[in-house]
Design a protein around this motif. Structure first.
Motif, mmCIF file in Angstrom:
data_model
loop_
_atom_site.group_PDB
_atom_site.id
_atom_site.type_symbol
_atom_site.label_atom_id
_atom_site.label_comp_id
_atom_site.label_asym_id
_atom_site.label_seq_id
_atom_site.Cartn_x
_atom_site.Cartn_y
_atom_site.Cartn_z
ATOM 1 N N PRO A 1 -0.686 -6.856 1.039
ATOM 2 C CA PRO A 1 0.233 -5.513 0.563
ATOM 3 C C PRO A 1 -0.061 -5.345 -0.828
ATOM 4 O O PRO A 1 0.212 -4.104 -1.202
ATOM 5 C CB PRO A 1 1.642 -5.930 0.823
ATOM 6 N N ASN A 2 -0.201 -6.490 -1.616
ATOM 7 C CA ASN A 2 -0.213 -6.234 -3.050
ATOM 8 C C ASN A 2 -1.436 -5.370 -3.546
ATOM 9 O O ASN A 2 -1.234 -4.520 -4.663
ATOM 10 C CB ASN A 2 -0.443 -7.485 -3.707
ATOM 11 N N LEU A 3 -2.375 -5.062 -2.691
ATOM 12 C CA LEU A 3 -3.552 -4.151 -3.009
ATOM 13 C C LEU A 3 -2.973 -2.739 -3.106
ATOM 14 O O LEU A 3 -3.658 -1.955 -3.789
ATOM 15 C CB LEU A 3 -4.599 -4.357 -2.105
ATOM 16 N N ILE A 4 -2.112 -2.617 -2.511
ATOM 17 C CA ILE A 4 -1.413 -1.262 -2.429
ATOM 18 C C ILE A 4 -0.563 -1.056 -3.728
ATOM 19 O O ILE A 4 -0.664 -0.074 -4.396
ATOM 20 C CB ILE A 4 -0.243 -0.964 -1.252
ATOM 21 N N LYS A 5 0.192 -2.002 -4.075
ATOM 22 C CA LYS A 5 0.863 -2.011 -5.516
ATOM 23 C C LYS A 5 -0.022 -2.078 -6.687
ATOM 24 O O LYS A 5 0.262 -1.276 -7.589
ATOM 25 C CB LYS A 5 1.694 -3.494 -5.618
ATOM 26 N N ILE A 6 -1.187 -2.674 -6.540
ATOM 27 C CA ILE A 6 -2.137 -2.639 -7.608
ATOM 28 C C ILE A 6 -2.694 -1.302 -7.712
ATOM 29 O O ILE A 6 -3.036 -0.798 -8.850
ATOM 30 C CB ILE A 6 -3.350 -3.776 -7.382
ATOM 31 N N GLY A 7 -2.788 -0.678 -6.721
ATOM 32 C CA GLY A 7 -3.423 0.799 -6.433
ATOM 33 C C GLY A 7 -4.855 0.895 -6.078
ATOM 34 O O GLY A 7 -5.597 1.862 -6.524
ATOM 35 N N VAL A 8 -5.443 -0.211 -5.460
ATOM 36 C CA VAL A 8 -6.764 0.008 -4.864
ATOM 37 C C VAL A 8 -6.616 0.167 -3.651
ATOM 38 O O VAL A 8 -7.800 0.496 -2.843
ATOM 39 C CB VAL A 8 -7.522 -1.425 -5.380
ATOM 40 N N ALA A 9 -5.737 0.161 -2.763
ATOM 41 C CA ALA A 9 -5.595 0.425 -1.332
ATOM 42 C C ALA A 9 -4.328 1.702 -1.060
ATOM 43 O O ALA A 9 -3.309 1.696 -1.720
ATOM 44 C CB ALA A 9 -5.294 -0.601 -0.403
ATOM 45 N N GLU A 10 -4.817 2.509 -0.273
ATOM 46 C CA GLU A 10 -3.661 3.709 0.175
ATOM 47 C C GLU A 10 -2.691 3.114 0.926
ATOM 48 O O GLU A 10 -1.411 3.335 0.763
ATOM 49 C CB GLU A 10 -4.578 4.598 0.678
ATOM 50 N N ASP A 11 -2.951 2.301 2.033
ATOM 51 C CA ASP A 11 -1.925 1.757 2.627
ATOM 52 C C ASP A 11 -2.320 0.323 3.156
ATOM 53 O O ASP A 11 -3.351 -0.104 2.989
ATOM 54 C CB ASP A 11 -1.710 2.730 3.909
ATOM 55 N N LEU A 12 -1.368 -0.203 4.121
ATOM 56 C CA LEU A 12 -1.776 -1.710 4.380
ATOM 57 C C LEU A 12 -2.840 -1.643 5.489
ATOM 58 O O LEU A 12 -3.542 -2.532 5.551
ATOM 59 C CB LEU A 12 -0.271 -1.944 5.336
ATOM 60 N N LYS A 13 -3.028 -0.789 6.415
ATOM 61 C CA LYS A 13 -4.292 -0.671 6.988
ATOM 62 C C LYS A 13 -5.733 -0.638 6.322
ATOM 63 O O LYS A 13 -6.461 -1.486 6.673
ATOM 64 C CB LYS A 13 -4.203 0.450 7.871
ATOM 65 N N GLN A 14 -5.727 0.044 5.264
ATOM 66 C CA GLN A 14 -6.771 -0.222 4.312
ATOM 67 C C GLN A 14 -7.058 -1.428 3.728
ATOM 68 O O GLN A 14 -7.887 -2.034 3.427
ATOM 69 C CB GLN A 14 -6.926 1.060 3.193
ATOM 70 N N ALA A 15 -5.766 -1.939 3.113
ATOM 71 C CA ALA A 15 -5.589 -3.276 2.482
ATOM 72 C C ALA A 15 -6.311 -4.283 3.506
ATOM 73 O O ALA A 15 -6.864 -5.286 3.025
ATOM 74 C CB ALA A 15 -4.164 -3.488 2.098
ATOM 75 N N THR A 16 -5.800 -4.301 4.665
ATOM 76 C CA THR A 16 -6.230 -5.194 5.758
ATOM 77 C C THR A 16 -7.703 -5.031 5.760
ATOM 78 O O THR A 16 -8.489 -6.123 6.095
ATOM 79 C CB THR A 16 -5.462 -4.898 7.302
ATOM 80 N N LEU A 17 -8.272 -3.917 6.067
ATOM 81 C CA LEU A 17 -9.529 -3.753 5.945
ATOM 82 C C LEU A 17 -10.612 -4.289 4.931
ATOM 83 O O LEU A 17 -11.510 -5.327 5.156
ATOM 84 C CB LEU A 17 -10.103 -2.331 6.296
ATOM 85 N N MET A 18 -10.070 -4.476 3.773
ATOM 86 C CA MET A 18 -10.577 -4.717 2.673
ATOM 87 C C MET A 18 -10.428 -6.206 2.680
ATOM 88 O O MET A 18 -11.399 -6.953 2.093
ATOM 89 C CB MET A 18 -9.663 -4.294 1.362
ATOM 90 N N ALA A 19 -9.319 -6.940 2.953
ATOM 91 C CA ALA A 19 -9.191 -8.496 2.920
ATOM 92 C C ALA A 19 -10.250 -8.834 4.145
ATOM 93 O O ALA A 19 -10.710 -9.903 3.816
ATOM 94 C CB ALA A 19 -7.840 -8.680 3.292
ATOM 95 N N ILE A 20 -10.123 -8.410 5.229
ATOM 96 C CA ILE A 20 -10.789 -9.206 6.396
ATOM 97 C C ILE A 20 -12.360 -8.851 6.037
ATOM 98 O O ILE A 20 -13.078 -9.657 6.391
ATOM 99 C CB ILE A 20 -10.485 -8.766 7.674
ATOM 100 N N SER A 21 -12.835 -7.670 5.527
ATOM 101 C CA SER A 21 -14.213 -7.531 5.215
ATOM 102 C C SER A 21 -14.727 -8.867 4.047
ATOM 103 O O SER A 21 -15.785 -8.707 3.970
ATOM 104 C CB SER A 21 -14.384 -6.103 4.600
ATOM 105 N N ASN A 22 -13.699 -9.156 3.333
ATOM 106 C CA ASN A 22 -14.003 -9.997 2.472
ATOM 107 C C ASN A 22 -13.924 -11.513 2.726
ATOM 108 O O ASN A 22 -14.029 -12.342 2.110
ATOM 109 C CB ASN A 22 -13.306 -9.742 0.892
#
Length: 735
Positions: free
Chosen positions: A277-298
């Motif tokens: 969820p911190n990816l949203i706070k940092i400003g690189v993800a729009e929502d938790l779903k996008q942040a989840t995609l970014m994490a699992i893809s990595n």
């Protein structure tokens, strides 16, 4: 002499292939799991205190793979029974076991001050035995972040400012947790953190993103991680921060290219607390779903506490944004850890309540804690040899023990004290009182109060002055409360909080000799403290046996041997300050006051108050006959540096002989000097010993222009001495 090699140590390469039988069992289990169960294996939830019915339901449904913050063999067995009885994969229990579990050892920065690799490994082994006996499988240690800024509160959790010393300690702590104890059930899985560059927090503020170059990343921050990986660490935790603008959770360069590619890490990658969820706070993800995609893809395998994977992985799979293969690969890495700790054969292997009772705080564990507490403490001043105090001296009849930390217990345990109980900790006053019972009378005064960072308790100073005036010696115990360092413990000021400096000045004014003891998790500016002290002991946050260790040193039962793993600044404005700064175009000689154009300060000295590697002893050592076996070497050969070290005092003591090297001409700017080796030697009175260091090409390499390690021909200067300020040197040539 400390052996810096790891000969005969058991390395558990947990990321490597476990063998055909293990892999077949893992694949069979993986294939039997539903998608929901697979996603559950990647979900790490906290259970702080007693489990709730909601926790029970999640476990029974297979929506949880691991648990953190749940402690005790009985409680964790009950949770495991829920998982197993409902046909789920056994749980993996995790916890912050940073410097002890029940028997608390000194904070890691203090452990590093011992420069004793064997003892540091033993300390981690004690923590592993106690944690494993209490139903835990994995710890979030070691933290190997290199830090040069004492304002950063988490400096207490690492090994200081030097990547070489930090790498040696990282290796030993991994081995201590994972591979030192004889039985499998006495070891725990280690997690190296925080990958990478977290220790370069901007302005010393935790979680604060700092832009660092790839050169600094590779020269300073990556070496300890490589050492931990080479030692077989089981898992790695990603930092809250970012590198080159991209948070670590989704930083493919650092995770895919560097961690998995260059460093060859095959183990489990986990987030820190709610990092997705911190990816949203940092400003690189729009929502938790996008942040989840970014994490699992990595290939981030385990989600700590945010439930991001349980909420969004299925939808991402249904939408073809990820493949089942990427989920399966993460689940495999979780199952490998569970297989490694024996959960496939016996889910209840770690839940022996009788073993828990027998192991916690047992004598052997406290002896290790005491040994490390004593060796970690650094004697910074000892004017006119006032220490050790002679309890048989007829002129020493009364000692005043003064200060807000003289009777404290919790503050000696520091941040991250796991299940440590302050009531089990020996305070400084208790340590002295026990040692001097029936010999010397002790008096006590609090001196000032510590009310956060406010200046309070001035009304207590007169009583402290009177107490000091009536004593022959005043032992003044100053420092910081346990919460002032550690995670989130950034401070702008590096002066001791409250009115402690004023208290010490008032006591010194009485004329009573002052022995000052500092209890802290970071280097403070001790310039005025040193001026007003006849002796000064940096005790750090020394843990369960801390008070006894202080008493042993002050009374001469132990000859101090600690050496600083971090620079102590003369003034706050010098920060960041460290010994291995890069060479510059202008002089760093603060003595040249007539030279305007120099890289010095106009208002204060440029040198630190106490340099890296510094520490006093009750013994005195002399160095002589520094020599080289040859004036030249090749890439395939080596030379030997030798020096004679003699104890010229009447007391046996331990000296830490330090080897530094400077590359005189290189293709990129290099440090003024770098620690490359050291040896600890115990010398009897008037005993002399020759210390030898082997210099091969591995000690001469550096990160070159192409950002890979190179060794270049040319002149090198070798320095040997008792700390990083030594100028005793010789030169040789690599050709």
């Amino acid at each position: 002499m400390t052996n810096l090699s790891i000969e005969n140590s058991k390395k558990t390469a947990l990321g490597s292939d476990l063998g055909n039988d293990a892999n077949n069992r893992i694949e069979s289990l993986l294939n039997s799991l539903s998608l929901a169960q697979k996603i559950g294996q990647l979900n790490l939830i906290p259970i702080e205190g007693k489990p709730t019915s909601e926790h029970h339901a999640l476990i029974a449904e297979g929506k949880v793979g691991s648990v953190l913050k749940s402690n005790g063999a009985a409680q964790n067995r009950a949770l495991q029974e829920i998982a197993v009885s409902n046909g789920q994969v056994p749980l993996l229990f995790q916890e912050d076991v940073i410097h002890g579990y029940k028997t608390i050892t000194p904070v890691p920065l203090a452990e590093a001050a011992s420069w004793d690799l064997d003892l540091i490994q033993s300390s981690a082994a004690v923590a592993a035995r106690e944690a494993a006996a209490s139903g835990l499988h994995l710890t979030y240690a070691p933290m190997v972040d290199v830090s040069r800024d004492p304002r950063w509160g988490r400096i207490l959790e690492g090994a200081g400012e030097d990547p070489f010393l930090g790498s040696l300690i990282a290796e030993r702590r991994v081995l201590g947790f994972q591979a030192t104890n004889t039985l499998q059930t006495e070891n725990v899985l280690a997690t190296v953190k925080h990958f990478a560059g977290y220790g370069a927090a901007l302005a010393g503020r935790d979680y604060n993103i700092q832009d660092i170059s790839e050169r600094e990343l590779r020269e300073i921050h990556l070496p300890p991680f490589k050492a931990a990986i080479d030692a077989g660490v089981s898992s790695i935790m990603l930092a809250y921060t970012a590198y080159d603008g991209t948070p670590l959770t989704c930083n493919e360069f650092l995770v895919q290219d560097v961690l998995k590619g260059e460093l060859g890490f095959q183990g489990l990658v986990m987030t820190d607390w709610e990092t997705i969820p911190n990816l949203i706070k940092i400003g690189v993800a729009e929502d938790l779903k996008q942040a989840t995609l970014m994490a699992i893809s990595n290939n981030v395998d385990m989600d700590m506490t945010s439930n991001a994977y349980t909420l969004h992985l299925k939808a991402l799979l249904d939408e073809d944004k990820i493949s089942l293969d990427i989920i399966d690969e993460s689940v495999r890495r979780v199952l490998r850890l569970k297989y490694t700790v024996g959960l496939f054969d016996d889910p209840y292997l770690y839940f022996d309540e009788q073993r828990e009772t027998n192991e916690l705080l047992k004598t052997e564990n406290k002896q290790t804690a005491l040994a490390l507490s004593r060796k970690s403490m650094v004697l910074l001043e000892n004017k006119n040899g006032i220490l050790p105090l002679d309890s048989s001296n007829s002129n020493l009849t009364k000692i005043a023990v003064i200060g807000p930390f003289a009777k404290t217990k919790a503050d000696l345990n520091g941040w991250w004290f796991a299940e440590g109980n302050p009531e089990d900790t020996i305070s400084v006053f208790e340590g002295l009182d026990t040692a001097l019972a029936g010999k010397i009378k002790l008096s006590y005064a609090q001196g000032v109060s510590i009310d956060k960072f406010t200046q309070s308790g001035a009304d207590l100073i007169p009583e402290a002055i009177k107490t000091a005036e009536e004593a022959d010696i005043a032992v003044v115990v100053l420092g910081e409360e346990y919460w002032m360092s550690g995670e989130g413990g950034g401070t702008a000021s590096l002066h001791l909080p409250g009115l402690q400096e004023q208290l010490l000045e008032a006591i010194a004014f009485t004329g009573t000799p002052v022995v000052t003891v500092i209890v802290s998790g970071r280097p403070y500016v001790l310039t005025d403290i040193a001026k007003n002290s006849n002796a000064l002991l940096q005790a750090w946050m020394p843990g369960t046996m801390g008070g006894k260790a202080v008493a042993d040193i002050l009374l001469g039962e132990y000859n101090p041997a600690g050496r600083l793993p971090v620079t102590f600044p003369y003034h706050s404005g010098q920060v960041p300050i460290y010994y291995n700064y890069k060479r510059t175009s202008h002089t760093f000689d603060a003595g040249e006051n007539d030279l305007r154009y120099s890289t010095t300060y106009r208002d204060v000295q440029s040198e630190p108050l106490y340099c890296f590697g510094f520490g006093l002893s009750y013994s005195k050592f002399e160095y002589s006959n520094l020599r080289l076996s040859s004036q030249s070497m090749t890439l395939d050969s080596s030379i030997i540096v030798s020096v004679d070290v003699k104890n010229v005092s009447e007391r046996q003591g331990i000296e830490t002989v330090q080897l530094y090297i400077r590359d005189e001409v290189a293709s990129v700017s290099r440090p003024f000097k770098e620690l490359k080796d050291f040896a600890q030697v115990l010398l009897l009175p008037e005993q002399q010993q020759t210390i030898e260091f082997v210099i091969a090409s591995d000690k001469l390499g550096f990160i070159g222009k192409n950002l890979s390690t190179v060794v270049e021909n040319g002149e090198f200067t070798v320095f040997v001495g008792s700390d990083s300020s030594t100028n005793e040197s010789l030169q040789f040539r690599l050709s």
